[in-house]
Every structure is written in C-alpha cells, then in structure tokens.
Design an enzyme around this catalytic site. Structure first.
Site, PDB file in Angstrom:
ATOM      1  N   THR A 291      29.367  79.246  42.362  1.00  0.00           N
ATOM      2  CA  THR A 291      30.397  78.050  41.777  1.00  0.00           C
ATOM      3  C   THR A 291      31.217  78.595  40.639  1.00  0.00           C
ATOM      4  OG1 THR A 291      28.594  76.920  40.560  1.00  0.00           O
ATOM      5  CG2 THR A 291      29.120  76.340  42.980  1.00  0.00           C
TER       6      THR A 291
ATOM      7  N   ASN B  99      19.692  85.227  43.400  1.00  0.00           N
ATOM      8  CA  ASN B  99      20.662  84.289  42.715  1.00  0.00           C
ATOM      9  C   ASN B  99      20.516  84.524  41.134  1.00  0.00           C
ATOM     10  OD1 ASN B  99      22.417  82.281  41.615  1.00  0.00           O
ATOM     11  ND2 ASN B  99      21.320  80.624  42.795  1.00  0.00           N
TER      12      ASN B  99
ATOM     13  N   TYR C 205      29.546  75.390  52.429  1.00  0.00           N
ATOM     14  CA  TYR C 205      28.829  74.325  52.167  1.00  0.00           C
ATOM     15  C   TYR C 205      29.650  73.055  51.811  1.00  0.00           C
ATOM     16  CZ  TYR C 205      25.303  71.926  48.988  1.00  0.00           C
ATOM     17  OH  TYR C 205      24.475  70.865  48.304  1.00  0.00           O
TER      18      TYR C 205
ATOM     19  N   SER D 132      23.995  81.277  38.942  1.00  0.00           N
ATOM     20  CA  SER D 132      24.327  79.932  38.838  1.00  0.00           C
ATOM     21  C   SER D 132      24.475  79.616  37.348  1.00  0.00           C
ATOM     22  CB  SER D 132      23.054  79.097  39.201  1.00  0.00           C
ATOM     23  OG  SER D 132      22.964  77.900  38.864  1.00  0.00           O
TER      24      SER D 132
ATOM     25  N   ALA E  86      23.342  78.400  50.178  1.00  0.00           N
ATOM     26  CA  ALA E  86      22.271  77.939  49.475  1.00  0.00           C
ATOM     27  C   ALA E  86      22.578  76.601  48.876  1.00  0.00           C
ATOM     28  CB  ALA E  86      21.800  78.962  48.341  1.00  0.00           C
TER      29      ALA E  86
END
EC number: 1.3.5.2
Length: 339
Positions: free
Chosen positions: A247, A172, A318, A175, A62
């Site tokens: 991340t 999600n 990604y 994040s 994503a």
C-alpha cells in the site's frame, strides 16, 4: 448476483466487522454444499513462476486471510494461489480501532491494521488443516515490539516454521503500519536480511528435501535510485521473486473524500498507476533475472494485463476483489488466456 447482495449488506457495516463476518462465513461454508454460492469453475491458464506451476496467474494478496482460516474457501473461488499473513512469531492485536476505512467513490481502502494476527503456530495449524490442495504463499513479518535491528530474527523464526507447508514465502518489509519496518528496504539492513534468509532457505531445503522459493514485497513509495538498489540486492542475494507493491502513503486520487486523511496505507484503484510504474522500473532493473508478482489497484482485467505488460508474470488482487467480487478472478484469467 449473490456477491452483489452480500456486498450491499457488508457495506452497511463497519469495515472490520464486515471483514470478520466474511471470514467466519467462508470458514463455515468451505467444503460444504453451501460453497456453491461463491465457488467458480473456469478454464485454467497455468503459469510457471519461481519454479512452481500455478493453475492460473491470479492470486489473493496478503491481508485478507491473515491467519489462513479460509484457504479452502478462497481456493473454491478460483484463485491460482492464496497468500496468507502477514504472520509474526508471536500473536499481536495490531493497532487501535478504528483502523480500516472504505473510500467507496474511489474504490479504495485505507488500513493501519498493524500486522494483527494469531501468531505463526496458529497459522501452521491452519495450513496443515487445509484440504483443497491450494498453493499457499505465506507472508511473514516482525512483531511490533521487536527492534528493527533484531527484526531479522523474527523473519527467520517464521520462515523455519512455515517452510514445510508453503508454496512460497513472501518477506514483508514494506507495510507502512509497523514503525521502522520500511527501513529494512535499504542498505546494509536489506543485504543482511536477504543474505540470512537465503542461508536459512538452503538449510531448510536440505532438512525437508524441498526447495521453497522466497520473494520480497516492496513499497510503492520508492525513488528510482531506491528501486535500483533493491533490485541489485535481490540479484546479488539470488532471491527467487519480488512482489510489487504494498500500500501507499500517497493520497493522490482520494483527496477530499471522507476518510482520506486517515493514517495508514492506501490500496485500491488510486494505487494502480503508481504500482504499475514501480513494476516497470523494477522489471527493467531486474533484467529478467527475477520474476515479479504485480499487485496494487487492480480493479479490472485490463488493469491486470497492464501489470503483466509492465513486467509482472503473475498478479494478486485484494481491494478490487472486495469491490468487484470473485468474478474479477475469472475475468482476469480469461483475458490472460486471450492475450
């Protein structure tokens, strides 16, 4: 060869402008003779995951195609699935510019995008318009101005709207760029969210006559105890899958590099070992009851195999895709077939 030339041009540009140009170009050329510049054909390696048969174990993570504008183009490159989003109920601009930074010596990226997207209704229109038959996962989130305590409602709104058009749905809550979002990974807030999503899934499965699995995407910045608690909640709520990881806030491996002090989540090669370690811990806690998509720092086929060996059943790329190009997809699939 074509990708290396395109990459050289793109890397001279501002990262976000380059991203917009890449998306616009892919959107314009998909399903035309011009897709020959990036389309790939190779022997597939089907994988059964969450009850869905994927043509190969390599997906697009994503964030690349937030609004589902290039599903057919990415499918032509050979991805086994494309995860679009993160999408929110209402359109939102995201955080202030600049918010995307390359750390080329480390093959890394820092972003603080903030769930910029055109809203779930726009995404649904793009899902309907896709022609390739690609398996699409939809990554859902909450709007920035929705209080964390009411965040569950945003996830339920998105889930209801995308359900019919999704191969799976990714939740999600990890994040680092939406204030308070990661607090949903803990305690009663997590249990309440997962339980509500499973109840909604049951209703939607009856309504549409199809079962769409749901997976939780977690952060890499978790203690062993936190990973254990998340795994316990996933098992108790009978979630279908997990995605590890998002991340990181860590700057290990990039300190001293230009842009390394920028706020946001770090992705790319420096994340690889941390992500793989989290996958291993999560896999041990889940005891084979819930499958895992491994993502974070995959830069080579060997990196992907390490994540599979750690307990993942599929992988996503990604940042490695940006630095290595579409050939990385084929490299991983071929390594997977040969193992």
């Amino acid at each position: 060869m074509f990708y290396k030339i395109a990459q050289k041009v793109m890397f001279q540009m501002d990262p976000e402008k380059a991203h917009h140009l890449a998306i616009a170009s892919l959107k314009a050329t998909a399903n035309t003779p011009l897709d020959c510049f990036y389309a790939q054909k190779f022997t597939q390696a089907p994988v059964e995951f969450m009850g869905v048969t994927f043509p190969n174990p390599v997906g697009l993570a994503a964030g690349m195609d937030k609004d589902g504008e290039c599903i057919d183009g990415f499918h032509a490159m050979g991805f086994g699935h494309i995860e679009v989003g993160t999408v929110t109920p209402r359109p939102q601009p995201g955080n202030d510019l600049p918010r995307l930074f390359r750390l080329k010596p480390a093959k890394a990226i820092i972003n603080r995008m903030g769930f910029n997207n055109k809203g779930v209704d726009n995404l649904v229109a793009n899902l309907k318009a896709a022609k390739s038959g690609a398996l699409v996962g939809v990554n859902i989130g909450k709007n920035k101005d929705t209080p964390v305590e009411q965040g569950k409602d945003d996830y339920l709104i998105c889930m209801e709207k995308v359900y019919e058009y999704s191969a799976y749905i990714a939740v999600n809550i990890s994040s680092p760029n939406t204030p308070g979002l990661r607090s949903l990974q803990y305690g009663d807030l997590l249990d309440d969210l997962l339980g509500s999503l499973k109840a909604k899934q049951k209703d939607l499965a009856e309504k549409h006559g199809k079962y769409v699995p749901i997976a939780l995407k977690i952060a890499p910045d978790l203690s062993s105890e936190e990973i254990e608690k998340i795994a316990d909640s996933l098992i108790r709520n009978q979630f279908d899958g997990a995605i590890a990881t998002n991340t990181t806030l860590s700057r290990d491996g990039v300190s001293g590099l230009m842009n390394s002090n920028e706020a946001g989540g770090l992705s790319g090669k420096p994340l690889n070992s941390l992500s793989t370690a989290v996958i291993k811990q999560l896999s041990d806690c889940l005891k084979g009851e819930i499958p895992i998509i491994g993502v974070g720092g995959i830069n080579t086929a060997s990196d992907a195999l390490d994540k599979l060996d750690a307990g993942a059943q599929m992988v996503q790329i990604y940042s490695g895709f940006i630095y290595q190009g579409p050939k990385l997809i084929q490299d991983i699939v071929e390594a997977y077939r040969a193992r």
